[in-house]
Design a protein around this motif. Structure first.
Motif, PDB file in Angstrom:
ATOM      1  N   GLY A 272       0.786  -1.221   0.000  1.00  0.00           N
ATOM      2  CA  GLY A 272       0.000   0.000   0.000  1.00  0.00           C
ATOM      3  C   GLY A 272       0.819   1.272   0.000  1.00  0.00           C
ATOM      4  N   ASP A 273       2.080   1.192  -0.419  1.00  0.00           N
ATOM      5  CA  ASP A 273       2.933   2.386  -0.435  1.00  0.00           C
ATOM      6  C   ASP A 273       3.453   2.613  -1.845  1.00  0.00           C
ATOM      7  N   THR A 274       2.741   3.446  -2.599  1.00  0.00           N
ATOM      8  CA  THR A 274       3.138   3.713  -3.976  1.00  0.00           C
ATOM      9  C   THR A 274       3.609   5.157  -4.162  1.00  0.00           C
ATOM     10  N   LYS A 275       3.802   5.879  -3.089  1.00  0.00           N
ATOM     11  CA  LYS A 275       4.263   7.263  -3.178  1.00  0.00           C
ATOM     12  C   LYS A 275       5.784   7.306  -3.254  1.00  0.00           C
ATOM     13  N   ALA A 276       6.297   8.320  -3.925  1.00  0.00           N
ATOM     14  CA  ALA A 276       7.736   8.573  -3.928  1.00  0.00           C
ATOM     15  C   ALA A 276       8.093   9.210  -2.588  1.00  0.00           C
ATOM     16  N   TRP A 277       9.195   8.785  -1.976  1.00  0.00           N
ATOM     17  CA  TRP A 277       9.675   9.322  -0.713  1.00  0.00           C
ATOM     18  C   TRP A 277      10.845  10.258  -0.962  1.00  0.00           C
ATOM     19  N   PHE A 278      10.957  11.292  -0.142  1.00  0.00           N
ATOM     20  CA  PHE A 278      12.030  12.280  -0.286  1.00  0.00           C
ATOM     21  C   PHE A 278      12.672  12.595   1.058  1.00  0.00           C
ATOM     22  N   LEU A 279      13.978  12.781   1.025  1.00  0.00           N
ATOM     23  CA  LEU A 279      14.712  13.345   2.151  1.00  0.00           C
ATOM     24  C   LEU A 279      14.795  14.839   1.873  1.00  0.00           C
ATOM     25  N   ARG A 280      14.293  15.647   2.806  1.00  0.00           N
ATOM     26  CA  ARG A 280      14.277  17.103   2.623  1.00  0.00           C
ATOM     27  C   ARG A 280      14.896  17.755   3.845  1.00  0.00           C
ATOM     28  N   GLY A 281      15.576  18.855   3.631  1.00  0.00           N
ATOM     29  CA  GLY A 281      16.157  19.537   4.769  1.00  0.00           C
ATOM     30  C   GLY A 281      16.714  20.898   4.426  1.00  0.00           C
ATOM     31  N   VAL A 282      17.171  21.579   5.469  1.00  0.00           N
ATOM     32  CA  VAL A 282      17.793  22.890   5.349  1.00  0.00           C
ATOM     33  C   VAL A 282      19.119  22.833   6.088  1.00  0.00           C
ATOM     34  N   GLY A 283      20.180  23.202   5.374  1.00  0.00           N
ATOM     35  CA  GLY A 283      21.508  23.194   5.966  1.00  0.00           C
ATOM     36  C   GLY A 283      22.116  24.580   5.971  1.00  0.00           C
ATOM     37  N   PHE A 284      23.134  24.737   6.799  1.00  0.00           N
ATOM     38  CA  PHE A 284      23.877  25.991   6.837  1.00  0.00           C
ATOM     39  C   PHE A 284      25.042  25.901   5.872  1.00  0.00           C
TER      40      PHE A 284
END
Length: 137
Positions: free
Chosen positions: A49-61
């Protein structure tokens, strides 16, 4: 009133290719993208039941030192990297304090620059390979 039992981001530990980048990041999340299904659906993914694309997202200095997260991203753009998120900061995962592990592709080199008298920041959005794993042991 019962004490808060969730995480507040205070102890979060982020490892990319085994190196911890806690001092270089102010935002981090791994999440499915509501608007984007994966391009290649398998029977196993459909069953789970997991057909979504997954993403690692963030904000760095922004920091140009050789050991910085910015430099790592610059030098490894286009490559797949392993990541481990430790929400509680614990060295060893447990059922009560799990880690989350996965593989993501660094989408592009980070930008640079900013405004006067402000910390310079950059954003990352890397697509994950599959669904990250919850690690409990």
């Amino acid at each position: 009133m019962a004490p808060f039992k969730g995480t507040k981001g205070k102890d979060l530990s982020i490892l990319i290719e085994g190196t911890e980048y806690n001092t270089d990041l102010k935002g981090f999340r791994v999440e499915p993208d509501d608007g984007e299904d994966i391009a290649y659906k398998t029977f196993a993914r459909m069953k789970d039941g997991d057909t979504k694309a997954w993403f690692l997202r963030g904000v760095g200095f922004q920091d140009f030192q050789t050991s910085s997260f910015w430099t790592f991203v610059w030098e490894h753009a286009g490559e797949e990297v392993e990541f481990v998120a430790r929400p509680y900061g614990n060295e060893v995962p447990t059922a009560e304090k799990p880690h989350f592990a996965g593989i993501a592709t660094i989408a592009s080199k980070p930008g640079f620059g900013g405004d006067a008298d402000e910390e310079f920041e950059f954003e990352v959005e890397w697509e994950c390979t599959g669904v990250p794993e919850r690690v409990t042991a």
